[in-house]
Motif scaffolding. Structure first.
Motif, PDB file in Angstrom:
ATOM      1  N   SER A   1      44.968  14.021 141.712  1.00 18.79           N
ATOM      2  CA  SER A   1      45.527  14.972 142.676  1.00 18.79           C
ATOM      3  C   SER A   1      44.980  16.370 142.422  1.00 18.79           C
ATOM      4  CB  SER A   1      47.055  14.994 142.578  1.00 18.79           C
ATOM      5  OG  SER A   1      47.619  13.736 142.878  1.00 18.79           O
TER       6      SER A   1
ATOM      7  N   LEU B   1      45.915  11.932 151.312  1.00 16.62           N
ATOM      8  CA  LEU B   1      45.733  13.083 152.197  1.00 16.62           C
ATOM      9  C   LEU B   1      46.065  12.685 153.630  1.00 16.62           C
ATOM     10  CD1 LEU B   1      44.610  16.066 152.314  1.00 16.62           C
ATOM     11  CD2 LEU B   1      42.441  15.041 153.025  1.00 16.62           C
TER      12      LEU B   1
ATOM     13  N   LEU C   1      49.064  16.914 151.404  1.00 17.30           N
ATOM     14  CA  LEU C   1      48.615  16.115 150.266  1.00 17.30           C
ATOM     15  C   LEU C   1      49.818  15.608 149.497  1.00 17.30           C
ATOM     16  CD1 LEU C   1      45.996  15.237 148.707  1.00 17.30           C
ATOM     17  CD2 LEU C   1      46.518  17.117 147.128  1.00 17.30           C
TER      18      LEU C   1
END
Length: 230
Positions: free
Chosen positions: A13, A53, A4
């Motif tokens: 996030s 991602l 990520l």
């Protein structure tokens, strides 16, 4: 294994980190300062925003909403009763409505201006938009937090969780945005007991622990940030 690209105080996030925590995913974090607009990062997400991602066997998946939908499509069924996006149409609509509320409206009106002014601008060059925080922007954003908190309190007071009977993406999105500004001490918890009680429940989940363990040098966390019984 997931990778990520994130910033520790990017509310979007944080939302995806909570989602992956609930999934129990094996996660590798790569910190990204989106304002630097690295060419390699822009190749992953031309919008230049976090999170992005990287999933094994898939291309780059950009944006909190897109990632959440991907996680549900790929892993939702196997999560069974822990699924974060319900299966009925009406329930899915409500969860998506609240995801949009927090990831778009709350973000624009409260969490993004506060994080930008009080954290990001510390690390930005003048060309990137850095400089002293704007007192007017902070004042307006903190006023907006109050009405969003009241709405969360109303939802929490009429339902078991924000979107219904169980934990969903809606709760994780709201908690992620609140956590970023709670670190700064900008959430007036004394103004709404229902919102505070709901947040304490979500904050106590194992998926939240990695967020609560992160600190920013030179910017101490508020008293309420790590206290589960705040």
């Amino acid at each position: 294994m997931f990778t990520l690209f994130h910033h520790p105080f990017c509310p979007h996030s944080r939302f995806i980190r909570l989602v992956l925590g609930e999934l129990g995913a094996d996660l590798q974090l790569a910190e990204e300062r989106a304002w630097e607009r690295r060419e390699a990062f822009l190749a992953l997400n031309p919008a230049g925003t976090t999170p992005v991602l990287i999933a094994e066997g898939e291309g780059a998946i950009p944006g909190a909403g897109v990632i959440a939908e991907f996680i549900d499509e790929a892993f939702g069924a196997e999560m069974a009763e822990r699924r974060l996006l319900p299966t009925t149409i009406g329930e899915r609509v409500e969860v998506r409505r609240l995801m949009s509320w927090f990831n778009e409206k709350f973000f624009e009106e409260a969490s993004n201006p506060l994080v930008t002014e009080r954290i990001y601008k510390r690390f930005m060059s003048e060309e990137e938009g850095g400089g002293p925080p704007s007192a007017d922007v902070i004042r307006a954003a903190k006023a907006n937090v109050r009405y969003h908190l009241a709405y969360i309190g109303w939802l929490a007071g009429t339902r078991n969780y924000l979107a219904g009977d169980r934990l969903t993406y809606a709760d994780l999105a709201a908690a992620a945005h609140l956590s970023a500004i709670d670190y700064l001490g900008d959430v007036p918890w004394t103004e709404d007991d229902a919102a505070k009680a709901w947040y304490a429940r979500v904050k106590s989940r194992p998926s939240f622990r990695p967020l609560l363990s992160e600190w920013l040098a030179g910017v101490p966390a508020s008293r309420t940030y790590v206290d589960l019984d705040f």
